[in-house]
Design an enzyme around this catalytic site. Structure first.
Site, short mmCIF file in Angstrom:
data_model
loop_
_atom_site.label_atom_id
_atom_site.label_comp_id
_atom_site.label_asym_id
_atom_site.label_seq_id
_atom_site.Cartn_x
_atom_site.Cartn_y
_atom_site.Cartn_z
N PHE A 132 11.23 -16.76 11.34
CA PHE A 132 10.45 -15.55 11.06
C PHE A 132 8.97 -15.88 11.28
O PHE A 132 8.41 -16.71 10.57
CB PHE A 132 10.70 -15.15 9.59
N TRP A 165 3.74 -22.96 9.88
CA TRP A 165 4.53 -23.10 8.65
C TRP A 165 5.78 -22.23 8.72
O TRP A 165 6.10 -21.50 7.79
CB TRP A 165 3.69 -22.78 7.41
N ARG A 247 11.66 -13.02 -1.32
CA ARG A 247 11.12 -13.35 -2.65
C ARG A 247 12.17 -13.12 -3.73
O ARG A 247 12.24 -13.87 -4.71
CB ARG A 247 9.87 -12.49 -2.92
N GLN A 283 12.54 -36.30 -31.53
CA GLN A 283 12.07 -34.92 -31.63
C GLN A 283 11.42 -34.41 -30.35
O GLN A 283 11.67 -33.28 -29.92
CB GLN A 283 11.09 -34.77 -32.80
N GLU A 367 5.96 -17.43 0.77
CA GLU A 367 6.39 -16.05 0.48
C GLU A 367 5.47 -15.39 -0.55
O GLU A 367 5.90 -14.66 -1.44
CB GLU A 367 7.84 -16.00 -0.03
#
Length: 388
Positions: A132, A165, A247, A283, A367
């Site tokens: 894309f 990217w 997303r 703890q 995104e």
């Protein structure tokens, strides 16, 4: 070891079919991906042999109708599939997200019948891998500023520019590319490998998503047939609609990464002996584990309701932004805290936590960055855009 943390009984909200799909994808991931993923991450190699296997499992475009090779599944089923994929690795889930939400979805949503018939079945089966092309070197959070453009020349569109990217780019067979026409209007084009002038150099030296193939799409006078123009895509709203789908899948996937870190830390804490007792008895360790389970449970309920909205066609972009932003930050925080429970062992490839942590540093950025989703919500709340 606990398989599916479900503190609030959310499984009661899932159908028998959804539970069966989750189980089958979980088994596939544990059998085919878990044993090899650390080695691929260490070597920064993409396990390409998984692509046809993922296709056989229906992991590519499961919401696409069966007519075109999809499963015709609902969005909660899709989310559960992404959750189990990211439970083993964010990069593998990215491969599926890009294929389904960012390549198959725009072809199905905006493509011609001929385009759907040509591309969707091959993408669904994993015979073809897609990418894309939206983000550019100078335009990430501001995609509308893109410089990639095309002009008409006879029966072709001449494409120039570059994208960066881009997941799957180095090995993709096709790319859905967003570019401006001569009037400056954003359109979608299907670019195929082998078209003269197209190159897809790989981005090296990543510390994140190392088992995912990331690269560039470079267009130098690429001749794209006019028949490859997506007829229904017009303006920036079209790629943003695709991003909403991606997303949404990420919001589920991040839960998977968080669950894997939580269960790994829990098991380690029960087995690691210090001061004559398991560190789970202390703890501060219990505080961490309690907070992990609380945040995972909140994310599960948030995302399930988002899936209900999505199935009803009522999921808004702002709702999706809230879930993506919340769940990825939640998973990243759990990864960091879980790593501390494992001490020095947590930084090794013997455990998955450090890999998840590194991967999630990309997921919190792509995104839509963490801050951009904050501004999307801010605009929804106030009616005032604060992007510039």
């Amino acid at each position: 070891m606990e398989r599916f943390p479900d503190f609030y009984g959310m499984e009661e909200l899932l159908t028998e079919e959804q539970l069966l799909v989750r189980e089958s994808v979980h088994e596939f991931c544990q059998r085919e991906i878990r044993p090899i993923i650390e080695d691929h991450a260490q070597k920064a190699t993409f396990p390409r042999h998984l692509v046809p296997k993922m296709g056989e499992m229906g992991l590519f475009g499961p919401t696409i109708p069966e007519t075109y090779g999809g499963l015709g599944a609902d969005y909660i089923t899709y989310g559960l599939m992404m959750q189990e994929l990211e439970r083993v690795d964010s990069g593998i889930r990215s491969t599926a997200s890009v294929q389904g939400s960012l390549v198959m979805f725009p072809i199905f949503e905006f493509g011609s019948e001929a385009q759907k018939a040509k591309y969707l079945p091959k993408l669904a089966s994993g015979e073809w891998l897609g990418s894309f092309g939206l983000t550019e070197p100078d335009f990430g959070s501001n995609p509308g500023g893109m410089r990639t453009h095309f002009r008409e020349e006879g029966d072709f569109l001449i494409l120039n520019g570059s994208k960066t990217w881009i997941s799957n780019a180095p090995f993709c067979d096709i790319a859905v590319v967003w570019a401006k026409n001569e009037q400056g209007r954003i359109k979608g084009l299907i670019v195929e490998r082998g078209m003269e002038g197209l190159s897809t150099p790989e981005i090296k030296n990543k510390w994140s998503l190392r088992a995912s193939a990331t690269g560039e799409l470079v267009f130098d006078e690429v001749k794209v047939p006019k028949s490859n123009l997506l007829p229904g895509a017009d303006g920036l709203r079209s790629p943003l609609k695709c991003l909403d789908n991606a997303r949404y899948g990420i919001s589920w996937g991040a839960i998977g990464a968080a669950v894997d870190c939580y269960l790994t830390a829990k098991q380690y804490a029960l087995e690691r002996i210090q001061f004559d007792k398991p560190i789970a008895a202390f703890q501060l360790t219990q505080k961490k584990l309690a907070e992990f389970l609380t945040e995972i449970t909140k994310a599960q309920l948030l995302t399930w309701k988002l899936g209900v909205n999505k199935n009803a066609g009522k999921a808004s972009s702002a709702q999706i932004s809230m879930a993506k932003r919340n769940n990825v930050a939640m998973a990243l925080n759990i990864a960091r805290e879980a790593r501390q429970i494992l001490g020095g062992n947590g930084i090794t490839g013997e455990f998955s936590i450090m890999r998840h942590m590194n991967n999630l540093e990309s997921v919190i950025t792509y995104e839509g960055t963490h801050d951009i989703h904050l501004l999307i919500l801010g605009q929804e709340i106030t009616g005032i855009p604060a992007f510039k």
